[in-house]
Design an enzyme around this catalytic site. Structure first.
Site, PDB file in Angstrom:
ATOM      1  N   TRP A   1       9.251  38.677 -20.868  1.00 37.99           N
ATOM      2  CA  TRP A   1       9.062  39.032 -22.275  1.00 37.99           C
ATOM      3  C   TRP A   1       9.860  37.966 -23.019  1.00 37.99           C
ATOM      4  O   TRP A   1      11.101  37.958 -22.963  1.00 37.99           O
ATOM      5  CB  TRP A   1       9.618  40.422 -22.576  1.00 37.99           C
ATOM      6  CG  TRP A   1       9.333  40.888 -23.958  1.00 37.99           C
ATOM      7  CD1 TRP A   1       8.232  41.570 -24.394  1.00 37.99           C
ATOM      8  CD2 TRP A   1      10.153  40.689 -25.116  1.00 37.99           C
ATOM      9  NE1 TRP A   1       8.319  41.815 -25.738  1.00 37.99           N
ATOM     10  CE2 TRP A   1       9.479  41.261 -26.217  1.00 37.99           C
ATOM     11  CE3 TRP A   1      11.365  40.068 -25.347  1.00 37.99           C
ATOM     12  CZ2 TRP A   1       9.992  41.241 -27.517  1.00 37.99           C
ATOM     13  CZ3 TRP A   1      11.880  40.026 -26.627  1.00 37.99           C
ATOM     14  CH2 TRP A   1      11.190  40.615 -27.702  1.00 37.99           C
TER      15      TRP A   1
ATOM     16  N   ASN B   1      16.919  37.640 -16.022  1.00 35.10           N
ATOM     17  CA  ASN B   1      16.645  38.618 -17.080  1.00 35.10           C
ATOM     18  C   ASN B   1      17.896  38.672 -17.940  1.00 35.10           C
ATOM     19  O   ASN B   1      19.005  38.806 -17.431  1.00 35.10           O
ATOM     20  CB  ASN B   1      16.354  39.996 -16.486  1.00 35.10           C
ATOM     21  CG  ASN B   1      16.271  41.061 -17.577  1.00 35.10           C
ATOM     22  OD1 ASN B   1      15.823  40.789 -18.682  1.00 35.10           O
ATOM     23  ND2 ASN B   1      16.734  42.270 -17.277  1.00 35.10           N
ATOM     24  N   GLY B   2      17.717  38.565 -19.271  1.00 36.08           N
ATOM     25  CA  GLY B   2      18.868  38.636 -20.169  1.00 36.08           C
ATOM     26  C   GLY B   2      18.801  37.501 -21.177  1.00 36.08           C
ATOM     27  O   GLY B   2      17.772  36.865 -21.358  1.00 36.08           O
TER      28      GLY B   2
ATOM     29  N   ARG C   1       8.306  46.033 -18.272  1.00 36.39           N
ATOM     30  CA  ARG C   1       9.482  45.359 -18.851  1.00 36.39           C
ATOM     31  C   ARG C   1       9.096  44.080 -19.602  1.00 36.39           C
ATOM     32  O   ARG C   1       9.937  43.447 -20.239  1.00 36.39           O
ATOM     33  CB  ARG C   1      10.496  45.016 -17.760  1.00 36.39           C
ATOM     34  CG  ARG C   1      11.013  46.220 -16.996  1.00 36.39           C
ATOM     35  CD  ARG C   1      11.908  45.799 -15.846  1.00 36.39           C
ATOM     36  NE  ARG C   1      13.113  45.155 -16.335  1.00 36.39           N
ATOM     37  CZ  ARG C   1      14.204  45.820 -16.721  1.00 36.39           C
ATOM     38  NH1 ARG C   1      14.203  47.138 -16.676  1.00 36.39           N
ATOM     39  NH2 ARG C   1      15.269  45.191 -17.153  1.00 36.39           N
TER      40      ARG C   1
ATOM     41  N   LYS D   1       4.302  55.555 -33.248  1.00 33.10           N
ATOM     42  CA  LYS D   1       3.311  55.639 -32.161  1.00 33.10           C
ATOM     43  C   LYS D   1       2.042  54.892 -32.561  1.00 33.10           C
ATOM     44  O   LYS D   1       1.500  54.097 -31.814  1.00 33.10           O
ATOM     45  CB  LYS D   1       2.956  57.100 -31.862  1.00 33.10           C
ATOM     46  CG  LYS D   1       3.912  57.853 -30.999  1.00 33.10           C
ATOM     47  CD  LYS D   1       4.031  57.418 -29.552  1.00 33.10           C
ATOM     48  CE  LYS D   1       5.022  56.389 -29.202  1.00 33.10           C
ATOM     49  NZ  LYS D   1       6.404  56.461 -29.472  1.00 33.10           N
TER      50      LYS D   1
ATOM     51  N   GLU E   1       2.687  50.962 -32.958  1.00 28.87           N
ATOM     52  CA  GLU E   1       3.014  50.117 -31.795  1.00 28.87           C
ATOM     53  C   GLU E   1       1.853  49.976 -30.818  1.00 28.87           C
ATOM     54  O   GLU E   1       1.841  49.047 -30.025  1.00 28.87           O
ATOM     55  CB  GLU E   1       4.258  50.619 -31.082  1.00 28.87           C
ATOM     56  CG  GLU E   1       4.148  51.956 -30.399  1.00 28.87           C
ATOM     57  CD  GLU E   1       5.412  52.300 -29.625  1.00 28.87           C
ATOM     58  OE1 GLU E   1       6.092  51.404 -29.111  1.00 28.87           O
ATOM     59  OE2 GLU E   1       5.740  53.493 -29.547  1.00 28.87           O
TER      60      GLU E   1
ATOM     61  N   LYS F   1       8.994  47.854 -22.393  1.00 28.35           N
ATOM     62  CA  LYS F   1       9.422  49.254 -22.273  1.00 28.35           C
ATOM     63  C   LYS F   1      10.934  49.384 -22.415  1.00 28.35           C
ATOM     64  O   LYS F   1      11.419  50.353 -22.979  1.00 28.35           O
ATOM     65  CB  LYS F   1       9.001  49.807 -20.912  1.00 28.35           C
ATOM     66  CG  LYS F   1       9.334  51.262 -20.697  1.00 28.35           C
ATOM     67  CD  LYS F   1       8.540  52.170 -21.599  1.00 28.35           C
ATOM     68  CE  LYS F   1       8.828  53.633 -21.340  1.00 28.35           C
ATOM     69  NZ  LYS F   1       8.172  54.499 -22.360  1.00 28.35           N
TER      70      LYS F   1
ATOM     71  N   HIS G   1       8.746  58.018 -55.569  1.00 30.32           N
ATOM     72  CA  HIS G   1       9.745  56.990 -55.951  1.00 30.32           C
ATOM     73  C   HIS G   1       9.306  55.601 -55.511  1.00 30.32           C
ATOM     74  O   HIS G   1      10.141  54.745 -55.218  1.00 30.32           O
ATOM     75  CB  HIS G   1      11.106  57.354 -55.322  1.00 30.32           C
ATOM     76  CG  HIS G   1      11.641  58.656 -55.808  1.00 30.32           C
ATOM     77  ND1 HIS G   1      12.167  58.833 -57.070  1.00 30.32           N
ATOM     78  CD2 HIS G   1      11.664  59.876 -55.199  1.00 30.32           C
ATOM     79  CE1 HIS G   1      12.519  60.101 -57.216  1.00 30.32           C
ATOM     80  NE2 HIS G   1      12.238  60.750 -56.110  1.00 30.32           N
TER      81      HIS G   1
ATOM     82  N   CYS H   1      12.906  41.499 -19.318  1.00 27.85           N
ATOM     83  CA  CYS H   1      12.056  40.875 -18.300  1.00 27.85           C
ATOM     84  C   CYS H   1      12.304  41.644 -17.011  1.00 27.85           C
ATOM     85  O   CYS H   1      13.171  42.488 -16.938  1.00 27.85           O
ATOM     86  CB  CYS H   1      12.456  39.410 -18.083  1.00 27.85           C
ATOM     87  SG  CYS H   1      12.403  38.442 -19.565  1.00 27.85           S
TER      88      CYS H   1
ATOM     89  N   GLU I   1       8.132  59.152 -36.234  1.00 25.47           N
ATOM     90  CA  GLU I   1       7.700  58.932 -34.849  1.00 25.47           C
ATOM     91  C   GLU I   1       6.185  58.838 -34.762  1.00 25.47           C
ATOM     92  O   GLU I   1       5.639  58.007 -34.029  1.00 25.47           O
ATOM     93  CB  GLU I   1       8.234  60.040 -33.949  1.00 25.47           C
ATOM     94  CG  GLU I   1       7.783  59.986 -32.511  1.00 25.47           C
ATOM     95  CD  GLU I   1       8.104  58.663 -31.800  1.00 25.47           C
ATOM     96  OE1 GLU I   1       8.920  57.880 -32.307  1.00 25.47           O
ATOM     97  OE2 GLU I   1       7.511  58.416 -30.741  1.00 25.47           O
TER      98      GLU I   1
HETATM   99  C1  AGP Z   1       8.947  53.741 -28.219  1.00 23.30           C
HETATM  100  O1  AGP Z   1       7.581  54.075 -28.084  1.00 23.30           O
HETATM  101  C2  AGP Z   1       9.200  52.286 -28.004  1.00 23.30           C
HETATM  102  N1  AGP Z   1       8.755  51.900 -26.717  1.00 23.30           N
HETATM  103  C3  AGP Z   1      10.626  51.881 -28.322  1.00 23.30           C
HETATM  104  O2  AGP Z   1      10.846  52.149 -29.693  1.00 23.30           O
HETATM  105  C4  AGP Z   1      11.737  52.606 -27.525  1.00 23.30           C
HETATM  106  O3  AGP Z   1      11.831  53.941 -27.933  1.00 23.30           O
HETATM  107  C5  AGP Z   1      13.071  51.919 -27.846  1.00 23.30           C
HETATM  108  O4  AGP Z   1      12.989  50.582 -27.394  1.00 23.30           O
HETATM  109  C6  AGP Z   1      14.277  52.617 -27.211  1.00 23.30           C
HETATM  110  O5  AGP Z   1      14.145  52.591 -25.818  1.00 23.30           O
HETATM  111  P1  AGP Z   1      15.125  53.545 -24.957  1.00 23.30           P
HETATM  112  O6  AGP Z   1      14.786  54.962 -25.336  1.00 23.30           O
HETATM  113  O7  AGP Z   1      14.793  53.234 -23.534  1.00 23.30           O
HETATM  114  O8  AGP Z   1      16.533  53.198 -25.327  1.00 23.30           O
END
Ligand code: AGP
Length: 614
Positions: free
Chosen positions: A77, A103-104, A27, A491, A494, A609, A510, A2, A487
């Site tokens: 969040w 936050n937390g 965030r 992408k 997400e 993020k 497999h 958050c 990756e």
């Molecule tokens: C990647 O597109 C995502 N937003 C997520 O997987 C991100 O890479 C992951 O949360 C790790 O974040 P960081 O690199 O800030 O540790």
């Protein structure tokens, strides 16, 4: 997970709070709220959904707060309790005089809630945070001092928190504290700005104090008083924020993600400056404090990360093992922290994190440090908690990345791994100088190769339109590009919510091959090199099951047109550097599919993020 903000000074507070929350939307953005000292009472305004919903609510109450200059705000969040108005922060005690944003995660909130209910607390929400409001209120009733009340309350809390606290009896006081979650205090002229991260305050001041765990700061319009958990006064360490007041605008692009994809050539150029001078000179990494002796004797490396950074870590493994001949393990941080790890003083532990605040990775590197390992952090945030824990640091210098989907920071992490691996290889003497020279030469040529691809995006847009309406999507690759497949799938997954999966191509037979039919797109990352032929035959196996075949390739083999329905051509590059080149079209493909489907590209549902909770 958050974002929190606070302000005390002489300016209209609500505009400052809303602007700060806007800068922290990356965030989390499922609900938001502010609490404002409005004359003799504290008004709380909250809304579900995006920040503009809160702004609409505020517009209806402008006359109530127009003279207000003290307040706190929160963008959420959800971790405990659905993202409803009731569960949105700020939260208050029974009478509404004590108000907090958090936050937390409060790990022991259930026990505290039982205890507080017995004391008469009336809970209105399903959140963990609300226990903190009641707890501080009860301490305040005893101490009649907000700082002391916070100091006593947090001693009973287990878990992670960054808190801003106000009380209606103290109209010139804002108390803030943190543990395992980021919080900084920006310093103005008889005013203070509090925020979870730099973008929320950078436009107002470049002077700031980063709070350390368990420190408590009491802010008034006249001064800042910083104490430790035992009440001992500390001298605040005032730092200059390492960022320019970036115009966090899209600079004409439709989304931040597209802008950040296009920044990648310059990001690479920027990283190389000062580290890779010429192909004849050694790599320079000034903040890597490993002694030559340590490096020469190093036998084991563990790389720990999450999400996209984990994929970068997996490519880092290929690179370091190939260049340096050192065994490398890669592990998701969330797995590492909950098992008995064999980490010791002879292990180099590398943490990879764009934000430098990811709770799982932060916890993991703290565990590794406690076991005597040298911890090297690769991060885009040299001002982050992880960077402060690091024994060695490799800043990736990608600039602030706003879009939740990591793009430029991933490419910057890869380039940083190449530099680190070459740096270690030069010290260990494990790579021939001709190979090093070739790698350095080709690395410097990558920015223009990316620009070449970016200037031919229409082919990718065409591909996106053809394949956007699918429920599933499979990416396959071998060798150093297996993490590229992972990756690429992440992408797409997400930001478009398509069920995309990456597989090592050899694993298709497999089990996953059972899923193939005429409805399944299969994208093969077919880069020339040691595994090209094997991957070609895996692609033929998929074709034989009528899959919709796409190739991403630097091969000019005309026969590929018989096998693949769509071919994305990329510039030539040596195999070891191919993950950088291969990733850019996959980022664009994910972007254009999500955009075509009308998704919220920069702020996908359920995501944030920076995942600052475990
Ligand atoms: C990647 O597109 C995502 N937003 C997520 O997987 C991100 O890479 C992951 O949360 C790790 O974040 P960081 O690199 O800030 O540790």
């Amino acid at each position: 997970m958050c974002g929190i903000v606070g302000y005390i000074g002489d300016k209209p507070v609500v505009d400052i709070l809303i602007d700060g929350l806007h800068q922290l939307e990356y965030r989390g953005y499922d609900s938001a709220g502010v609490a404002v000292q409005c004359g003799e009472k504290i008004n709380v305004y909250k809304a579900e959904g995006k920040l503009e919903n809160l702004s609409s609510v505020l517009m209806q109450h402008k006359d109530e707060y127009s003279a207000s200059t003290l307040g706190i705000g929160h963008i959420r969040w959800a971790t405990h309790g659905a993202p409803t108005v009731v569960n949105a922060h700020p939260h208050t005690c029974n009478c509404g005089n004590l108000v907090i944003v958090h936050n937390g995660i409060i790990e022991n909130f259930k026990e505290l809630r039982v205890k507080l209910e017995k004391l008469g607390a009336k809970f209105k929400t399903q959140t963990d945070t609300e226990v903190v409001a009641h707890l501080i209120a009860y301490k305040y009733a005893d101490t009649q001092n907000l700082t002391k009340a916070v100091q006593l309350a947090v001693k009973e809390i287990e878990g992670a928190y960054a808190l801003c606290v106000m009380h209606n009896n103290d109209k010139n006081t804002l108390v803030c504290t943190k543990r395992n979650a980021p919080l900084l205090v920006g310093i103005g002229n008889n005013e203070f700005y509090v925020a979870s991260d730099v973008p929320a305050i950078i436009k107002y001041t470049k002077k700031a104090v980063y709070l350390n765990d368990n420190q408590i700061v009491t802010l008034s319009r006249e001064k800042m008083v910083l104490i430790d958990e035992n009440g001992n006064e500390l001298q605040p360490k005032i730092e200059t924020l390492p960022w320019e007041p970036v115009a966090l605008s899209k600079m004409g692009y439709k989304h931040f993600m597209l802008k950040e994809i296009h920044e990648q050539p310059d990001v690479i150029r920027n990283i190389l400056v000062g580290k890779l001078h010429t192909t004849e000179e050694p790599i320079v990494l000034n903040e890597v404090k490993l002694t030559r002796e340590t490096l020469k004797n190093l036998t084991r490396i563990q790389i720990i990360a999450c999400g996209t950074s984990l994929h970068a870590a997996m490519i880092g493994k290929y690179i370091i093992e190939n260049f340096c001949g050192i065994a490398v393990d890669v592990e998701a941080s969330s797995e590492y922290i909950y098992r008995k790890t064999v980490t010791d003083a002879n292990t180099l532990v590398i943490g990879v994190s764009q934000s430098g605040e990811t709770a799982d990775t932060l916890t993991a590197i703290k565990q590794a440090k406690a076991k005597g390992s040298h911890v090297l952090i690769i991060t885009n945030r040299p001002d982050s908690a992880m960077a402060r824990e690091a024994d060695s640091l490799v800043p990736v210098s990608a600039g602030i990345e706003v879009s939740v989907a990591a793009t430029k920071s991933y490419i910057a992490q890869l380039v940083s791994f190449y530099l680190l691996a070459m740096y270690m290889a030069e010290i260990k003497g494990s790579l021939e100088s001709s190979v090093l020279k070739s790698l350095k030469t080709d690395l410097t040529q990558i920015p223009q190769k990316i620009e070449q691809m970016l200037s031919h995006k229409e082919k990718i847009q065409q591909c996106a339109k053809i394949y956007a309406n699918t429920k599933d999507f499979i990416y396959i690759a071998r060798g150093i590009n297996y993490p590229t497949a992972l990756e690429g799938a992440l992408k797409l997954k997400e930001i478009s919510y398509i069920n995309a999966t990456g597989y090592p191509a050899g694993e298709l037979k497999h089990g996953p091959i059972a899923m193939l039919d005429e409805s399944m797109p299969v994208l093969s990352i077919l880069m020339k090199g040691s595994v090209y032929e094997k991957l070609l035959s895996n692609s033929e196996e998929a074709k034989a099951r009528n899959a919709r075949m796409i190739a991403l390739t630097n091969s000019k083999d005309e026969k590929l047109k018989d096998l693949f329905d769509f071919i994305i051509e990329v510039p030539d590059i040596q195999e070891l550097l191919s993950p950088i080149i291969a990733m850019v079209p996959l980022q664009l493909l994910a972007y254009y599919i999500a955009e075509y489907l009308g998704k919220d590209v920069d702020q996908p549902r359920n995501l944030a993020k920076s995942v600052t909770v475990e």
